[in-house]
Design an enzyme around this catalytic site. Structure first.
Site, mmCIF file in Angstrom:
data_model
loop_
_atom_site.group_PDB
_atom_site.id
_atom_site.type_symbol
_atom_site.label_atom_id
_atom_site.label_comp_id
_atom_site.label_asym_id
_atom_site.label_seq_id
_atom_site.Cartn_x
_atom_site.Cartn_y
_atom_site.Cartn_z
ATOM 1 N N LYS A 281 -28.739 -62.003 -6.956
ATOM 2 C CA LYS A 281 -28.647 -60.556 -6.736
ATOM 3 C C LYS A 281 -27.469 -60.217 -5.823
ATOM 4 C CE LYS A 281 -33.633 -60.076 -7.366
ATOM 5 N NZ LYS A 281 -34.935 -59.849 -6.699
ATOM 6 N N ALA A 282 -26.887 -61.259 -5.244
ATOM 7 C CA ALA A 282 -25.631 -61.154 -4.504
ATOM 8 C C ALA A 282 -24.794 -62.368 -4.874
ATOM 9 C CB ALA A 282 -25.865 -61.102 -3.002
#
Length: 311
Positions: A281-282
C-alpha cells in the site's frame, strides 16, 4: 549531526518556527518539520496527485476552511472522508453552526437539545434544518435519476458531486469540490446523519446508492496518476480506503499521517505508515512520515508553512 535548541522570537512566522523544528531532532517537533517538508515536496511535484483523507471530527474541529483552501488552491485531487465530516460540512452550508463553551453535563445538554463532540457542541435545531435541506436535495437528485439511464442508481462519489452542485455556500467542501473537479469518496457514508436521512428518504423514493460503483472511477484515477501522495488526518476507514485504493499499483509514492492513535493495539489508525509497505500500500522507497498528535493543531501549522514555501 547535533540537535539544535529552539529559538523563539517576537513576530515569528509559522514557517520560521517549522524551520526551528527541523533542526530539533526526531521527537515530536522534528516529525512535524519532516511532515511539513514532505507536504511542500508533494505539492511542488507536478507529477504527483494528492489524495487526502479525513477521519474524526475535522470539520467540527475547525478545519473546514483549510480543506476548502486545499481544494481552491488545486493542492489535492481526491478527498476521502467519513460520513460525519460530510454531515457537518452540510450542517454549516445550510446555516447551522458548531458551538463552544456550552457546558459539560451531558444529561443537561441532552435535555437542552445539545450534542457534544468533546469540547464542540451542536444543537438539535441545526440538525432539523439539515434534515429538511438534505431531503430537498435528495428529491431533486432522485427526480433527475428517474430521467436518465441509471434509473435511480448512483455511486457515492456521484451522489456527493450532485449534492455539491446544489449547495449554495461558497465555503462548503462539497461545493468547492464540485467547482474544482475534486472527487469526494465516503465509503462509510451510511454511518452518519447523512446516511440516516438517505435511508429515510429511500423508504418512499427510488434512490439506490451503489458503493461498488465508486471503485471503477477511483481505480481509474489511481492508474491515470503518475505518482500519488497522501495526506491522512486521523485513521480508520478513510485512511485505509486511501491506501488500499493504491494497492493494485504497488502503493503510494509518498504520504504523511497525523493521528492520536498508537500502534501497540495493531489498529490501522495507529499503524506507522511504514507498515503499509508490507501490504504494497506504500511503495519501496516511498517517503513516509507519521506524526502522533492532534491534527487540528498540527495540520494548520504545516500547511501554513507549506504556503510560504511552495513554488
Amino acid at each position: 549531526m547535533k540537535v539544535n535548541q529552539l529559538n523563539i522570537k517576537k513576530d515569528m512566522k509559522v514557517s520560521e518556527l517549522i524551520d526551528q523544528f527541523n533542526g530539533s531532532g526526531v521527537l515530536g517537533a522534528g516529525r512535524v518539520a519532516r511532515a511539513s517538508n514532505l507536504l511542500v515536496d508533494m505539492i511542488n511535484d507536478e507529477d504527483m496527485d494528492i489524495f487526502m483523507s479525513l477521519a474524526g471530527p475535522m470539520v467540527p474541529g475547525g478545519l473546514r476552511n483549510i480543506v476548502g483552501d486545499l481544494i481552491r488552491n488545486k493542492h489535492i485531487k481526491v478527498l476521502i472522508v467519513s460520513g460525519a465530516n460530510i454531515t457537518h460540512d452540510l450542517l454549516e452550508a445550510f446555516g447551522g453552526r458548531h458551538y463552544r463553551d456550552l457546558g459539560t453535563d451531558d444529561e443537561e445538554l441532552n435535555d437542552a437539545g445539545i450534542g457534544r463532540i468533546a469540547d464542540v457542541y451542536t444543537q438539535s435545531d441545526d440538525f432539523e434544518l439539515f434534515e429538511r435541506e438534505i431531503t430537498k436535495i435528495f428529491d431533486i437528485i432522485s427526480k433527475k435519476l428517474d430521467n436518465d439511464e441509471d434509473k435511480g442508481i448512483i455511486s457515492i462519489q456521484r451522489l456527493l458531486r450532485e449534492v455539491g452542485s446544489l449547495v449554495e455556500d461558497e465555503n462548503s467542501i462539497l461545493r468547492l469540490a464540485y467547482e474544482n473537479d475534486v472527487s469526494i469518496f465516503a465509503p462509510g457514508l451510511i454511518d452518519s446523519m447523512f446516511g440516516l436521512q438517505l435511508w429515510m428518504f429511500t423508504q418512499d423514493h427510488t434512490l439506490v446508492v451503489d458503493a461498488v460503483g465508486d471503485m471503477h472511477y477511483l481505480s481509474d484515477l489511481v492508474f491515470e496518476s503518475e505518482k500519488i501522495g497522501a495526506i491522512m488526518l486521523g485513521g480508520g476507514l478513510p485512511k485505509h480506503y486511501t491506501l488500499a485504493s493504491n494497492l493494485l499499483k504497488g502503493g503510494i509514492d509518498a504520504g504523511l499521517q497525523i493521528t492520536m492513535d498508537r500502534p501497540e493495539t495493531g489498529s490501522l489508525s495507529g499503524a506507522p505508515l511504514e507498515e503499509a509497505k508490507s501490504w504494497s500500500k506504500a511503495k519501496h522507497g516511498s517517503n513516509l512520515v507519521s506524526v502522533i498528535g492532534d491534527a487540528t493543531i498540527i495540520f494548520p501549522m504545516i500547511y501554513a508553512n507549506a504556503l510560504d514555501k511552495i513554488e
